[in-house]
Design a protein around this motif. Structure first.
Motif, PDB file in Angstrom:
ATOM      1  N   ALA A 116      20.000  82.934  38.530  1.00 49.47           N
ATOM      2  CA  ALA A 116      20.144  84.360  38.195  1.00 49.47           C
ATOM      3  C   ALA A 116      18.925  84.854  37.421  1.00 49.47           C
ATOM      4  CB  ALA A 116      21.421  84.573  37.383  1.00 49.47           C
ATOM      5  N   GLY A 120      16.638  87.742  38.730  1.00 51.64           N
ATOM      6  CA  GLY A 120      16.662  88.944  37.899  1.00 51.64           C
ATOM      7  C   GLY A 120      15.307  89.352  37.375  1.00 51.64           C
ATOM      8  N   ARG A 121      14.330  88.481  37.471  1.00 44.17           N
ATOM      9  CA  ARG A 121      12.980  88.820  36.993  1.00 44.17           C
ATOM     10  C   ARG A 121      12.373  89.845  37.945  1.00 44.17           C
ATOM     11  NH1 ARG A 121      10.165  90.424  33.484  1.00 44.17           N
ATOM     12  NH2 ARG A 121      11.325  88.956  32.179  1.00 44.17           N
TER      13      ARG A 121
END
Ligand code: MN3
Length: 194
Positions: A116, A120-121
């Protein structure tokens, strides 16, 4: 091992094709010989222009206030570390397993959280497993070539999520890359950093 200016590119610790089929040989060759080399060259160039920084170690340069120095020092350090996170195919040892269970609930939960962080970066950066000052493990991500050492956290494992790390084989499928990547992690090296 490099320490101060002038920096040189460290050899890849295995063959370009060693991580096939998870990471293809062409990606490894371009990633190491072109991208990693460019960070080394650009760091040296930046230090030529900043002679007062030439005595500093690579780790010290990660926190430099000169952006071009900080960014390229991160590019050198992070890739050297990334290569050493991969290579041997083997099972996770008991010490690391117990530690991940203690800090994340289970190995599966650790992996889900790490993936994640990688997903998510936004844009380019890295996902990290780090050890904080209290000695607990944490997952974090950094932008660009920023490094957790700047925040007083010790890197244990890192995944490069810049597109140059996976685009030839996975194109836009970063999630698939992050999932497949577990298959080439050198768990022995990871455990040794605890
Ligand atoms: Mn990279």
């Amino acid at each position: 091992m490099y320490n101060t200016y002038p920096f040189t590119l460290e050899k890849l610790p295995y063959a370009y094709e060693a991580l096939e089929p998870v990471i293809d040989a062409q990606t490894m060759m371009i990633h190491h010989d072109k991208h990693h080399q460019a960070y080394v060259d650009n760091l040296n160039k930046a230090l030529e222009a900043n002679p007062d920084l030439q005595k500093k170690t690579l780790e010290e340069l990660l926190s430099s206030e000169v952006d071009v120095v900080k960014n390229n020092a991160g590019g050198v350090w992070n890739h050297d570390f990334f290569w050493k996170c991969m290579g041997q195919k083997g099972q996770m040892g008991e010490k690391l397993t117990l530690r991940l269970e203690k800090d994340f609930g289970s190995v599966a939960e650790f992996m889900a959280k790490f993936e994640a962080a990688a997903l998510g970066r936004f844009g380019s950066g890295w996902a990290w497993l780090v050890k904080n000052k209290e000695g607990s493990l944490e997952i974090m991500s950094t932008a660009n070539q920023d490094n957790p050492l700047r925040d007083g956290k010790t890197p244990i494992l890192a995944l490069d999520v810049w597109e140059h790390a996976y685009y030839l084989k996975y194109q836009n499928r970063r999630a698939e890359y992050a999932k497949q990547w577990w298959g080439v992690v050198d768990w022995t090296a990871v455990e040794a950093r605890l």
